[in-house]
Design an enzyme around this catalytic site. Structure first.
Site, short mmCIF file in Angstrom:
data_model
loop_
_atom_site.label_atom_id
_atom_site.label_comp_id
_atom_site.label_asym_id
_atom_site.label_seq_id
_atom_site.Cartn_x
_atom_site.Cartn_y
_atom_site.Cartn_z
N GLU A 146 -18.00 -13.77 -72.61
CA GLU A 146 -19.30 -14.40 -72.35
C GLU A 146 -20.17 -14.53 -73.60
O GLU A 146 -20.94 -15.48 -73.72
CB GLU A 146 -20.07 -13.61 -71.29
CG GLU A 146 -19.47 -13.66 -69.89
CD GLU A 146 -19.73 -14.99 -69.20
OE1 GLU A 146 -20.38 -15.87 -69.81
OE2 GLU A 146 -19.28 -15.16 -68.06
N SER A 195 -22.36 29.93 -23.51
CA SER A 195 -22.11 31.34 -23.83
C SER A 195 -22.18 31.65 -25.31
O SER A 195 -21.86 32.77 -25.72
CB SER A 195 -20.72 31.74 -23.31
OG SER A 195 -20.66 31.64 -21.91
#
Length: 677
Positions: A80, A337
């Site tokens: 680029e 429990s």
């Protein structure tokens, strides 16, 4: 003099132009550089757990050059903007070359935009089709170069570049197209990611694979020509055929973090992404083939550090049939429990019981409250450790009545449990699940039991575990852990040193299993989020197998508990001090001895003829018991409170029971068909 004057004029004009140019650049109206990025939730190693979209469902994940594979950056700059580190925002040579090529070829051959100009275009979301737009990008590029360094400019590009659909930023792209962070990329992957931003919709590999492949090949050809990648670079790997969804791990926790703190952009947690994903898969498997309205929640923590390693609010966050969006790890439910170990630990500390102490499992009533065991049976006198292993209800209620329900509620608070009482003062039913707690708080409670009785503050954020409050003594905690670690594991589960307890709430609404070894603690809840019953659901059948499976995910072998503290009393029942041999309660010395009471069959009962005999149920009295039928001794030396009387024939019978202290009770019954008159 004239040449010198001309030189001075040129210098002054040049300086004026330069100053005017500088003023023009300095006056540039700048866009917002710090764009809004997705809120990220990451695990302890930085792995993405979940990302939230920004505006209009767009996923934009921030990226810096130091988070990216260096080969990708080298290829990006070579393709680029090869003079990126030498120009000041605009590459005039590249621009002149592009203009000359366009004139000569009568078409655009190459662009002259630098990475800085592309970053400027991305910040303003502007096009490049007209001269005014290009001039604006050039001016903004020069201005950016004056305010940012090169790495910061690269960060702008890496964060804002489009990669198709609602994906922006290199990190979002690598996660979407390759399922990984951009730390290590192949040359083919890097080439595709360089080509995509130029035409993100036309080159989407899931929609236009041939176009994407051609664009990728063009990048590789350029890189080979420039010597950036070797000639032997292969593009044998296909372009991605589909988009991957971004990770959705611990979504309920992520929602809560974002809601509680909407300013933080990155949440770094103690969770382990690999374990979290494995737990999530295991939870889905556990629900397969079961009631479609059932859900599941799991929490895994290191009780030594207090760090939570996995947190699951449901197996499927998006499921509607079982309200998957509801975080059941934070829902208040009856614990069944699972509070019993704490009650027994408190009893050990108060000197009321020892694991070998005998305690009654007999019919009892506290006003209108008459607790029953889950199976409706009575065992008579039984060792405390066996009462806990078998999760009997009556012994723990007797102990709670002696300790005081308010003390149990206070201990829960000390342990870090925010218990929700339905209303009124604390009652005995609390010991059997008559209150509301969350899975998170239950895991916190058991973390304290595992941590030598000292409370642990569980956290999702890295922090040193500060010393907590002592809930029960270390010897009591060891005794509880020793008992729980000797509970038989579920069928098919490996034996080990896992201390665990299951629980089932009233009406089969909640199935629980909480367990720990010397380092980790795990909690599992299963049930329906709407609180309706799940017929036949038991903690031991549903949740316990999942608990053991989760521990197998954590480690290949369980870690053994340390030896008992030196102050721990390790004696047989016969060797215990007299007050500890049989549980009597604090007020036993002030209570008048009660003789045995035959609660079944009641006096005057008629029982259908049967060759199986008669079942007797006793209350009160001191074992061992003797039973007479029609003044003939038929049973003696009995400690249980539910006895089987052999067949004594039909007709009228007198049944008598005597206890060890000589107290007796008698009933008259009729066996067989009614007598005719």
């Amino acid at each position: 003099m004239r040449p010198l004057f001309a030189i001075w004029v040129c210098v002054l004009l040049g300086a004026g132009l330069r100053d005017g140019f500088d003023d023009w650049i300095d006056a540039t109206e700048m866009p917002v550089i710090a764009v809004d990025t997705s809120v990220e939730v990451r695990d302890r190693n930085g792995t993405l757990l979940r990302a939230f979209p920004v505006e209009e469902g767009l996923f934009r994940l921030g990226a810096r050059p130091d988070q990216v594979d260096p080969r990708f950056l080298e290829m990006l700059i070579a393709y680029e903007d090869k003079r990126f580190y030498r120009h000041n925002g605009v590459d005039l040579l590249a621009g002149l070359r592009a203009a000359w090529q366009a004139v000569w070829n009568q078409t655009i051959v190459s662009g002259g935009s630098t990475l800085t100009m592309q970053a400027a275009r991305l910040l303003e979301n502007s096009g490049t089709g007209d001269v005014a737009g290009k001039l604006r990008q050039m001016r903004l590029a020069w201005a950016l170069e004056r305010r940012l360094d090169k790495d910061e400019i690269l960060s702008v590009y890496l964060t804002n570049a489009p990669y198709g659909g609602n994906i922006e930023g290199l990190r979002a792209a690598t996660l979407t197209w390759f399922g990984k962070e951009p730390w290590r990329l192949t040359a083919a992957q890097a080439a595709l990611l360089i080509a995509l931003p130029q035409a993100p919709e036309k080159r989407r590999p899931d929609r236009f694979p041939d176009t994407a492949d051609a664009a990728r090949q063009h990048v590789i050809d350029r890189m080979i020509a420039r010597g950036v990648v070797p000639e032997a670079t292969s593009l044998a790997e296909p372009v991605p055929a589909r988009r991957r969804t971004l990770p959705m791990l611990a979504p309920h926790l992520a929602d809560r973090l974002r809601y509680d703190d909407d300013l933080t952009r990155t949440h770094q947690l103690t969770l382990d992404a690999t374990l979290q994903a494995a737990v999530q898969a295991l939870a889905s498997k556990a629900l397969h083939g079961r009631d479609p309205q059932m859900s599941i929640a799991v929490i895994v923590a290191d009780h030594q550090s207090g760090e939570i390693l996995a947190s699951l609010g449901s197996a499927n966050y998006t499921a509607s049939q079982n309200n998957g969006f509801v975080d059941m790890s934070r829902a208040y439910r009856s614990p069944g429990s699972t509070l019993k170990p704490l009650v027994y630990g408190m009893g050990f500390d108060q000197g009321l019981i020892h694991p070998k102490t005998l305690i009654d499992d007999r019919p009892v009533a506290f006003g209108t409250y008459a607790p029953q065991n889950f199976d409706g049976r009575f065992r008579g006198q039984i060792a405390v450790e066996d009462a806990l292993k078998q999760s009997l209800n009556i012994p723990v209620v007797l102990l709670t009545e002696d300790l005081g329900p308010a003390q149990l509620l206070a201990k829960l608070t000390v342990a870090g449990v925010d218990a929700r009482r339905p209303g009124g003062s604390p009652g005995l039913a609390m010991a059997l699940g008559g209150l509301g707690v969350t899975l998170h708080d239950l895991v916190t409670l058991y973390a304290g039991l595992a941590n030598a009785g000292q409370s642990v503050r569980l956290s999702y954020h890295p922090s040193g575990q500060a010393g907590g409050r002592q809930v029960i003594s270390r010897s009591a905690a060891w005794q509880v852990s020793h008992i729980l670690s000797n509970i038989p594991p579920p069928a098919g589960a490996a034996q080990g040193h896992l201390a665990y307890k299951t629980g089932t709430s009233y009406g089969h609404r909640d199935a629980w299993a909480i367990g720990y070894d010397a380092k980790h603690v795990v909690g599992v809840w299963m049930g329906r989020p709407d609180g309706t019953p799940v017929p036949g659901a038991f903690g031991g059948d549903l949740a316990a197998p999942v608990l053991f499976d989760v521990f197998r995910l954590i480690k290949p072998e369980l870690e053994a508990f340390p030896p008992p503290p030196p102050e721990t009393l390790l004696l047989s029942q016969a060797a215990l001090p007299a007050p500890l041999r049989v549980f009597q309660g604090r007020n036993a010395i002030f209570q008048e001895a009660q003789g045995p009471e035959l609660v079944f069959p009641p006096n005057g009962a008629r029982i259908g003829q049967s060759g199986d005999g008669v079942t007797l149920k006793l209350r009160h009295g001191v074992p061992p018991f003797s039973v007479l039928a029609n003044d003939r001794l038929v049973l003696q030396g009995q400690y249980a409170r539910e006895l089987h009387l052999p067949d004594i024939g039909i007709g009228a019978s007198s049944i008598s029971v005597l206890d060890a202290e000589g107290h007796a009770d008698r009933v008259q019954i009729w066996i067989g068909a009614p007598q005719l008159h």
